[in-house]
Write a protein that holds these residues in place. Sequence first.
Motif, PDB file in Angstrom:
ATOM      1  N   SER A 188     -40.370 -28.198   2.906  1.00  0.00           N
ATOM      2  CA  SER A 188     -39.139 -28.213   1.859  1.00  0.00           C
ATOM      3  C   SER A 188     -37.834 -27.223   1.666  1.00  0.00           C
ATOM      4  CB  SER A 188     -40.610 -28.412   1.076  1.00  0.00           C
ATOM      5  OG  SER A 188     -39.760 -28.983  -0.538  1.00  0.00           O
ATOM      6  N   ASP A 189     -37.295 -27.911   0.110  1.00  0.00           N
ATOM      7  CA  ASP A 189     -36.821 -26.970  -0.050  1.00  0.00           C
ATOM      8  C   ASP A 189     -37.307 -26.002  -0.736  1.00  0.00           C
ATOM      9  OD1 ASP A 189     -34.312 -26.945   1.731  1.00  0.00           O
ATOM     10  OD2 ASP A 189     -33.372 -28.929   0.466  1.00  0.00           O
ATOM     11  N   ARG A 190     -38.450 -26.930  -1.567  1.00  0.00           N
ATOM     12  CA  ARG A 190     -39.251 -25.737  -2.723  1.00  0.00           C
ATOM     13  C   ARG A 190     -40.066 -24.653  -2.040  1.00  0.00           C
ATOM     14  NH1 ARG A 190     -41.892 -31.186  -6.001  1.00  0.00           N
ATOM     15  NH2 ARG A 190     -41.702 -31.364  -3.661  1.00  0.00           N
ATOM     16  N   VAL A 191     -40.433 -24.681  -1.624  1.00  0.00           N
ATOM     17  CA  VAL A 191     -40.881 -24.042  -0.282  1.00  0.00           C
ATOM     18  C   VAL A 191     -40.612 -21.878  -0.860  1.00  0.00           C
ATOM     19  CG1 VAL A 191     -42.648 -25.012   0.585  1.00  0.00           C
ATOM     20  CG2 VAL A 191     -40.924 -24.106   1.829  1.00  0.00           C
ATOM     21  N   ARG A 192     -41.457 -21.279  -1.240  1.00  0.00           N
ATOM     22  CA  ARG A 192     -40.709 -20.356  -0.911  1.00  0.00           C
ATOM     23  C   ARG A 192     -39.636 -18.901   0.292  1.00  0.00           C
ATOM     24  NH1 ARG A 192     -40.458 -16.041  -5.249  1.00  0.00           N
ATOM     25  NH2 ARG A 192     -39.768 -14.041  -4.496  1.00  0.00           N
ATOM     26  N   GLU A 231     -55.408 -30.994   4.751  1.00  0.00           N
ATOM     27  CA  GLU A 231     -54.678 -30.613   3.988  1.00  0.00           C
ATOM     28  C   GLU A 231     -52.919 -31.524   4.173  1.00  0.00           C
ATOM     29  OE1 GLU A 231     -54.306 -26.470   2.776  1.00  0.00           O
ATOM     30  OE2 GLU A 231     -56.412 -26.758   2.297  1.00  0.00           O
ATOM     31  N   GLU A 232     -52.462 -30.600   4.952  1.00  0.00           N
ATOM     32  CA  GLU A 232     -51.362 -31.328   5.623  1.00  0.00           C
ATOM     33  C   GLU A 232     -50.999 -33.047   5.992  1.00  0.00           C
ATOM     34  OE1 GLU A 232     -48.552 -28.112   7.176  1.00  0.00           O
ATOM     35  OE2 GLU A 232     -49.819 -27.106   5.500  1.00  0.00           O
ATOM     36  N   LEU A 233     -51.852 -33.446   7.219  1.00  0.00           N
ATOM     37  CA  LEU A 233     -51.726 -34.459   7.511  1.00  0.00           C
ATOM     38  C   LEU A 233     -52.867 -36.096   7.238  1.00  0.00           C
ATOM     39  CD1 LEU A 233     -50.164 -33.936  11.141  1.00  0.00           C
ATOM     40  CD2 LEU A 233     -48.606 -34.336   9.440  1.00  0.00           C
ATOM     41  N   ASP A 254     -51.024 -31.786   0.464  1.00  0.00           N
ATOM     42  CA  ASP A 254     -49.808 -30.466   0.526  1.00  0.00           C
ATOM     43  C   ASP A 254     -48.334 -31.117   0.369  1.00  0.00           C
ATOM     44  OD1 ASP A 254     -51.592 -28.675  -0.760  1.00  0.00           O
ATOM     45  OD2 ASP A 254     -51.573 -27.895   1.641  1.00  0.00           O
ATOM     46  N   ARG A 255     -48.555 -32.878  -0.155  1.00  0.00           N
ATOM     47  CA  ARG A 255     -47.613 -33.135   0.380  1.00  0.00           C
ATOM     48  C   ARG A 255     -45.770 -32.427   0.247  1.00  0.00           C
ATOM     49  NH1 ARG A 255     -46.215 -38.605   1.008  1.00  0.00           N
ATOM     50  NH2 ARG A 255     -48.294 -39.693   0.315  1.00  0.00           N
TER      51      ARG A 255
END
Length: 367
Positions: free
Chosen positions: A212-216, A254-256, A305-306
């Motif tokens: 995502s573009d929102r992760v640091r 958490e991710e899938l 963690d979508r």
Amino acid sequence: MDGIDVVNGVVGAVLGMLFAVLFQQPLHDAWYRLRRRSTSAIRSLGRQDESAPAWRAFSLGPLQTSALIVEGDGELPISPETVHVHVLDEEVTLPSDMAGWRDEIAAESERLQAEGRAPLWNGPRYAVESLDISRTALEERPEVHLRLRPTDYYTFLAAQQLDRRLPDGTTPRSRYLDPDEPLKAPAFLQCSLGVNIAVVTADDMLVVTQRSDRVRMAPGVWNSSVNEGLSRHIDSSGRNAPDLHAVARRGMREELSLEAHEYTLTLLAFVLDVDRRAWSGHFYARLQELKSTDLQARMSRGVADRWEHQTIDFVPFRPTTVVRYLLRDDRVHRWAPTAPALYHLALVHVFSRRTVERVEAQILRRL
């Protein structure tokens, strides 16, 4: 006499054709080999001795990465019983001239919180003190000893500034790291340890995610199917050392939204991103019943963690299609450093090294 001349001419023509058929191609091949050997011999006269580093990061033609495959070749899995994790008591501390960088990050987090925005959560993490490789006595299978120290997210963010100038004009990279010895580094520069998983569905589709573009860290890059960092708070029970397979299962959940009974899980390799000093356990997971459409339907009903992913691609899991996907014009320079090596190792694990490298060579020749 005229008849004899005709017969002689016919016989000569037949013998000539027979000679051409039997000997022309072998003579041509012999002449070609002689020319090649002569050319190679002449060229070799002007060549000098060459040396190359023993450790080289993973690359595939134009796809260059900073991922160093430290242990594992994809074909021989690393057994959970041969991975020994030791947690040392002393916490990682930054040198005095880098400690202020951590304070800046803490101040930024406080400012974000005061503005009503999401602060930087300073989660407890692990730093890698060392990773040592040996072989079991009888079967000569890989045996891994991983030594960790406690650290936190703020220290990790400070240590990621490897090219920031220190007061004396050097940088952490130039002061503490030797490119000729990539496995040697102080623990405070190695505050990143995680797992990356190549997930293949029951209908042979490889799951590829875009961050995502929102992760640091590394926003927008294409990455592994699942990427999960170790957490001291979550992955250690009491004073017990973390289990990398358990971390991988947590990442799958958490991710899938996948549970442990729905797939098989195999540890393929340990990989170091030498540019960021980030360590990873590379895994391969095969879904037993869920197809790609089933997985998409499952995720539509909720994923913990979508927000970490903005796009998910499903790629036919065959050497030709995966390699071409890795080298696509809109992908080749947008990969997370450790992802291409992961997918290569997963292909090797399923299809064999010989098959995968033959396909890679064929595709690279056509670029």
